[in-house]
Scaffold this motif. Sequence first.
Motif, PDB file in Angstrom:
ATOM      1  N   UNK A 146       0.808  -1.222   0.000  1.00  0.00           N
ATOM      2  CA  UNK A 146       0.000   0.000   0.000  1.00  0.00           C
ATOM      3  C   UNK A 146       0.838   1.267   0.000  1.00  0.00           C
ATOM      4  N   UNK A 147       2.139   1.153   0.248  1.00  0.00           N
ATOM      5  CA  UNK A 147       3.022   2.315   0.237  1.00  0.00           C
ATOM      6  C   UNK A 147       3.585   2.535  -1.173  1.00  0.00           C
ATOM      7  N   UNK A 148       4.157   3.705  -1.382  1.00  0.00           N
ATOM      8  CA  UNK A 148       4.757   4.051  -2.669  1.00  0.00           C
ATOM      9  C   UNK A 148       6.264   3.890  -2.572  1.00  0.00           C
ATOM     10  N   UNK A 149       6.804   2.971  -3.343  1.00  0.00           N
ATOM     11  CA  UNK A 149       8.238   2.756  -3.401  1.00  0.00           C
ATOM     12  C   UNK A 149       8.574   2.188  -4.780  1.00  0.00           C
ATOM     13  N   UNK A 150       9.839   2.189  -5.111  1.00  0.00           N
ATOM     14  CA  UNK A 150      10.272   1.753  -6.426  1.00  0.00           C
ATOM     15  C   UNK A 150      10.075   0.240  -6.568  1.00  0.00           C
ATOM     16  N   UNK A 151       9.369  -0.140  -7.623  1.00  0.00           N
ATOM     17  CA  UNK A 151       9.101  -1.543  -7.877  1.00  0.00           C
ATOM     18  C   UNK A 151       7.824  -2.066  -7.263  1.00  0.00           C
ATOM     19  N   UNK A 152       6.977  -1.185  -6.717  1.00  0.00           N
ATOM     20  CA  UNK A 152       5.756  -1.658  -6.075  1.00  0.00           C
ATOM     21  C   UNK A 152       4.771  -2.203  -7.106  1.00  0.00           C
ATOM     22  N   UNK A 153       4.777  -1.665  -8.331  1.00  0.00           N
ATOM     23  CA  UNK A 153       3.862  -2.162  -9.367  1.00  0.00           C
ATOM     24  C   UNK A 153       4.217  -3.597  -9.759  1.00  0.00           C
ATOM     25  N   UNK A 154       5.504  -3.879  -9.891  1.00  0.00           N
ATOM     26  CA  UNK A 154       5.922  -5.248 -10.208  1.00  0.00           C
ATOM     27  C   UNK A 154       5.558  -6.203  -9.074  1.00  0.00           C
ATOM     28  N   UNK A 155       5.691  -5.749  -7.839  1.00  0.00           N
ATOM     29  CA  UNK A 155       5.330  -6.604  -6.703  1.00  0.00           C
ATOM     30  C   UNK A 155       3.833  -6.890  -6.685  1.00  0.00           C
ATOM     31  N   UNK A 156       3.006  -5.901  -7.030  1.00  0.00           N
ATOM     32  CA  UNK A 156       1.562  -6.131  -7.084  1.00  0.00           C
ATOM     33  C   UNK A 156       1.198  -7.119  -8.185  1.00  0.00           C
ATOM     34  N   UNK A 157       1.905  -7.056  -9.309  1.00  0.00           N
ATOM     35  CA  UNK A 157       1.642  -8.015 -10.391  1.00  0.00           C
ATOM     36  C   UNK A 157       2.000  -9.428  -9.949  1.00  0.00           C
TER      37      UNK A 157
END
Length: 357
Positions: free
Chosen positions: A82-93
């Motif tokens: 839920x936080x904003x950090x580098x690579x969070x989109x890849x982790x959600x995928x």
Amino acid sequence: MTSRRTPAVSPLPIWAGGLGALALCFLLLPLAFMLGRVNWASLGTTLATPEAAAALSLSLRTCLLALTVDLLLGVPAALVLSRSWRGVRAARILVALPLSLPPVVAGIALLAAFGRRSTLGALLSGAGLDIAFTTTAVVIAQVFVSLPFLIVTLESALRARERGLDEMASSLGASPSRVFWQITLPTVLPGLGRGAALALARCLGEFGATLTFAGSMQGVTRTMPLQIYLARESDADLALALGVVLLGVAALVVALTETPWGSVASLVRSRLSSTRPGCRRIRQYPRVSPRVGADPRSRRPSLPRRARLRGSGMSARWGRARAWSARRRRGRRARSTGRGLLRPRSSPPRRCRREDR
């Protein structure tokens, strides 16, 4: 002159209502026909057989263990995502990827990771831990397919809540753990309840990954879906009885997603705020009517209505400060208008003499 009447317009189109009713019938008709074929007179006797009892107990135990693991791992993962950090989109995928995988492919992946022929499985076997084709494999398969449901649901609730609450609590000196238990968790309790219910329902219905990774051994890895699959040709009554039980449990679990978790969250927040060590109510003094000839400054003034607060010590100090400011403003107003001044009895007001006129 006649007034024009506005025609009543339905907010729902007719075609949408018809197609929606057709979809509901399509979903309910198979369940209704299945319930009609059940032999209700011998349902208790059928469920008392050793095969049914073993499948029921194993499914309940493994589902509860899998849900516990989901809560222990899913809540921290949802907080991180839920936080904003580098690579969070890849982790959600990556987290949502098991949702789209076929169950058999998930079982093959687990077998390749924890099987006896894999590197990790060989290391665990050397340590005396065999995972594949055991009850532990059933729990791991259920966690693998149900954990994304909890993470995705809770992460959406965390991102949709009001911003700034955690930062405000941290600025007041609260530790991160206290912020989580008293601020973050009560605000996302509805999302947590829905995610846990969906994860539990997915654990109850898991079939493909369990069959591929854990096998089908009675009392060890044969859960209710596997027992229904094996009994559908040899013992149709047992398959229907287990199907009815699984349907009832699934309906109860899914009904938990429609529970008014908002009222439950409000109750939890009120209990947490009332049990905090710094939470105390400001003492309110009763209004005392001044006696005749008494000094009005000798009685205790009552607090203003806006300062009667409940909450933490910070709210209490703020209320006392506002009460003091209100009393000071009333005193300045009284001195400026000439009212409320105390004149000592030994110095009566001066009278004008004729010489001064």
